[in-house]
Design a protein around this motif. Sequence first.
Motif, PDB file in Angstrom:
ATOM      1  N   GLN A  56      13.049   4.786 -11.280  1.00  0.00           N
ATOM      2  CA  GLN A  56      12.099   5.165 -10.250  1.00  0.00           C
ATOM      3  C   GLN A  56      10.705   4.156 -10.438  1.00  0.00           C
ATOM      4  N   ARG A  57      10.181   3.893 -11.054  1.00  0.00           N
ATOM      5  CA  ARG A  57       9.111   3.045 -11.740  1.00  0.00           C
ATOM      6  C   ARG A  57      10.279   1.466 -11.320  1.00  0.00           C
ATOM      7  N   LYS A  58      11.272   1.416 -11.822  1.00  0.00           N
ATOM      8  CA  LYS A  58      11.423  -0.044 -12.451  1.00  0.00           C
ATOM      9  C   LYS A  58      12.222  -0.497 -10.775  1.00  0.00           C
ATOM     10  N   GLN A  59      12.435   0.453  -9.983  1.00  0.00           N
ATOM     11  CA  GLN A  59      12.788   0.567  -8.604  1.00  0.00           C
ATOM     12  C   GLN A  59      11.588  -0.240  -7.266  1.00  0.00           C
ATOM     13  N   PHE A  60      10.876   0.709  -7.666  1.00  0.00           N
ATOM     14  CA  PHE A  60       9.256   0.310  -7.139  1.00  0.00           C
ATOM     15  C   PHE A  60       8.852  -0.773  -6.917  1.00  0.00           C
ATOM     16  N   SER A  61       8.832  -1.753  -8.886  1.00  0.00           N
ATOM     17  CA  SER A  61       8.500  -2.975  -9.242  1.00  0.00           C
ATOM     18  C   SER A  61       8.254  -3.713  -7.935  1.00  0.00           C
ATOM     19  N   TYR A  62       9.117  -3.531  -7.016  1.00  0.00           N
ATOM     20  CA  TYR A  62       9.205  -5.594  -6.483  1.00  0.00           C
ATOM     21  C   TYR A  62       8.323  -5.101  -5.166  1.00  0.00           C
ATOM     22  N   LEU A  63       7.671  -3.833  -5.456  1.00  0.00           N
ATOM     23  CA  LEU A  63       6.493  -3.786  -4.431  1.00  0.00           C
ATOM     24  C   LEU A  63       5.701  -4.472  -5.097  1.00  0.00           C
ATOM     25  N   THR A  64       5.405  -4.715  -6.741  1.00  0.00           N
ATOM     26  CA  THR A  64       4.275  -5.788  -7.317  1.00  0.00           C
ATOM     27  C   THR A  64       4.443  -7.037  -7.328  1.00  0.00           C
ATOM     28  N   MET A  65       5.658  -7.648  -6.246  1.00  0.00           N
ATOM     29  CA  MET A  65       6.321  -9.016  -6.766  1.00  0.00           C
ATOM     30  C   MET A  65       6.205  -9.918  -5.389  1.00  0.00           C
ATOM     31  N   ILE A  66       5.485  -8.795  -4.379  1.00  0.00           N
ATOM     32  CA  ILE A  66       5.029  -9.595  -3.003  1.00  0.00           C
ATOM     33  C   ILE A  66       3.854  -9.555  -2.577  1.00  0.00           C
ATOM     34  N   ASP A  67       3.516 -11.398  -2.048  1.00  0.00           N
ATOM     35  CA  ASP A  67       2.472 -11.086  -1.828  1.00  0.00           C
ATOM     36  C   ASP A  67       1.530 -10.860  -0.020  1.00  0.00           C
ATOM     37  N   ASP A  68       2.708 -10.636   1.407  1.00  0.00           N
ATOM     38  CA  ASP A  68       2.655 -10.344   1.873  1.00  0.00           C
ATOM     39  C   ASP A  68       2.920  -8.584   2.538  1.00  0.00           C
ATOM     40  N   PHE A  69       3.050  -7.880   1.675  1.00  0.00           N
ATOM     41  CA  PHE A  69       3.003  -6.753   2.022  1.00  0.00           C
ATOM     42  C   PHE A  69       2.492  -5.970   3.207  1.00  0.00           C
ATOM     43  N   ASP A  70       1.506  -6.132   3.343  1.00  0.00           N
ATOM     44  CA  ASP A  70       1.299  -5.408   4.629  1.00  0.00           C
ATOM     45  C   ASP A  70       1.560  -5.617   6.253  1.00  0.00           C
ATOM     46  N   GLU A  71       1.790  -7.191   5.784  1.00  0.00           N
ATOM     47  CA  GLU A  71       3.115  -8.143   6.933  1.00  0.00           C
ATOM     48  C   GLU A  71       3.814  -7.206   6.550  1.00  0.00           C
ATOM     49  N   GLN A  72       4.675  -7.658   5.708  1.00  0.00           N
ATOM     50  CA  GLN A  72       6.245  -7.346   6.013  1.00  0.00           C
ATOM     51  C   GLN A  72       6.239  -5.750   5.896  1.00  0.00           C
ATOM     52  N   ILE A  73       5.518  -4.550   5.521  1.00  0.00           N
ATOM     53  CA  ILE A  73       5.732  -2.915   6.021  1.00  0.00           C
ATOM     54  C   ILE A  73       5.671  -3.033   7.493  1.00  0.00           C
ATOM     55  N   GLU A  74       4.357  -3.822   8.305  1.00  0.00           N
ATOM     56  CA  GLU A  74       4.924  -3.426   9.655  1.00  0.00           C
ATOM     57  C   GLU A  74       5.865  -3.434  10.335  1.00  0.00           C
ATOM     58  N   LEU A  75       6.829  -4.848   9.946  1.00  0.00           N
ATOM     59  CA  LEU A  75       8.099  -5.696  10.745  1.00  0.00           C
ATOM     60  C   LEU A  75       8.583  -4.522  10.274  1.00  0.00           C
ATOM     61  N   TYR A  76       8.643  -4.058   9.126  1.00  0.00           N
ATOM     62  CA  TYR A  76      10.531  -2.925   8.209  1.00  0.00           C
ATOM     63  C   TYR A  76      10.367  -2.214   9.461  1.00  0.00           C
ATOM     64  N   TRP A  77       8.893  -1.442   9.482  1.00  0.00           N
ATOM     65  CA  TRP A  77       8.958  -0.504  11.296  1.00  0.00           C
ATOM     66  C   TRP A  77       9.184  -0.824  12.505  1.00  0.00           C
ATOM     67  N   ASP A  78       8.178  -1.912  12.843  1.00  0.00           N
ATOM     68  CA  ASP A  78       8.823  -1.985  13.813  1.00  0.00           C
ATOM     69  C   ASP A  78      10.538  -1.726  13.833  1.00  0.00           C
ATOM     70  N   LYS A  79      10.460  -2.430  12.937  1.00  0.00           N
ATOM     71  CA  LYS A  79      12.913  -2.600  13.251  1.00  0.00           C
ATOM     72  C   LYS A  79      12.997  -1.389  12.896  1.00  0.00           C
ATOM     73  N   TYR A  80      12.567  -0.094  12.444  1.00  0.00           N
ATOM     74  CA  TYR A  80      13.538   0.782  11.606  1.00  0.00           C
ATOM     75  C   TYR A  80      12.870   2.310  12.135  1.00  0.00           C
TER      76      TYR A  80
END
Length: 210
Positions: A56-80
């Motif tokens: 699970q830690r490896k699965q979640f590790s991509y969250l450390t690799m993106i600089d625009d998380f706050d923007e992307q998570i809102e866009l993700y939930w806008d769609k889904y």
Amino acid sequence: MNVYDFDGTIFYSDCSIGFALWCMKRHPKLWITYFPGLMKCLIQHKLGKVPNFQLQRKQFSYLTMIDDFDEQIELYWDKYESRISEWYLAQKRPDDLIISASPDCIIGPIAKRLGVNYMATEFDREYGIFLNNLMYAKEKAKYIIDHGFPMIENFYSDSLADTPLALCAEKAHLVKDHASTVVDWPDLDDETMSKVKRKVDTGWNIHLKE
């Protein structure tokens, strides 16, 4: 108070995996920096060489690799956000509690949109580490007991791995058919309970065969 699992229960699919794919599409470098390591860890887990929390830690590790998380998570939930089950929206209450093994940084924004409480796996996006135990199976029940929550009227989940928390509720419900059908929690015989325990210990979700 009613308590709900999230992925596969009131939301069709797995938001952690879905958001990972969303980010990989928008940050192609993740196919090199994240995906190969995840596949290697998954194979090792299947072989019993890597425990569930490390997977699970490896699965979640991509969250450390993106600089625009706050923007992307809102866009993700806008769609889904539309994948939230209609049966849940029809009975949603302000004192609902969503409890999920998915990272809190993913669950938090959708819980805020729904106007309900939540508890999820606390994951530090800066250092890529868990800040508490993985909020999975018996850890959900432990959290409810340790924090002295009022009596759970109804509990909903798509996985028998959540049996420990189902046993804490006055009434438990199993969700099937891509988060669209709600039935009573099954009576589990000794053989199925043993299977549930093995799956809880190894970290895999378990579903009844149709």
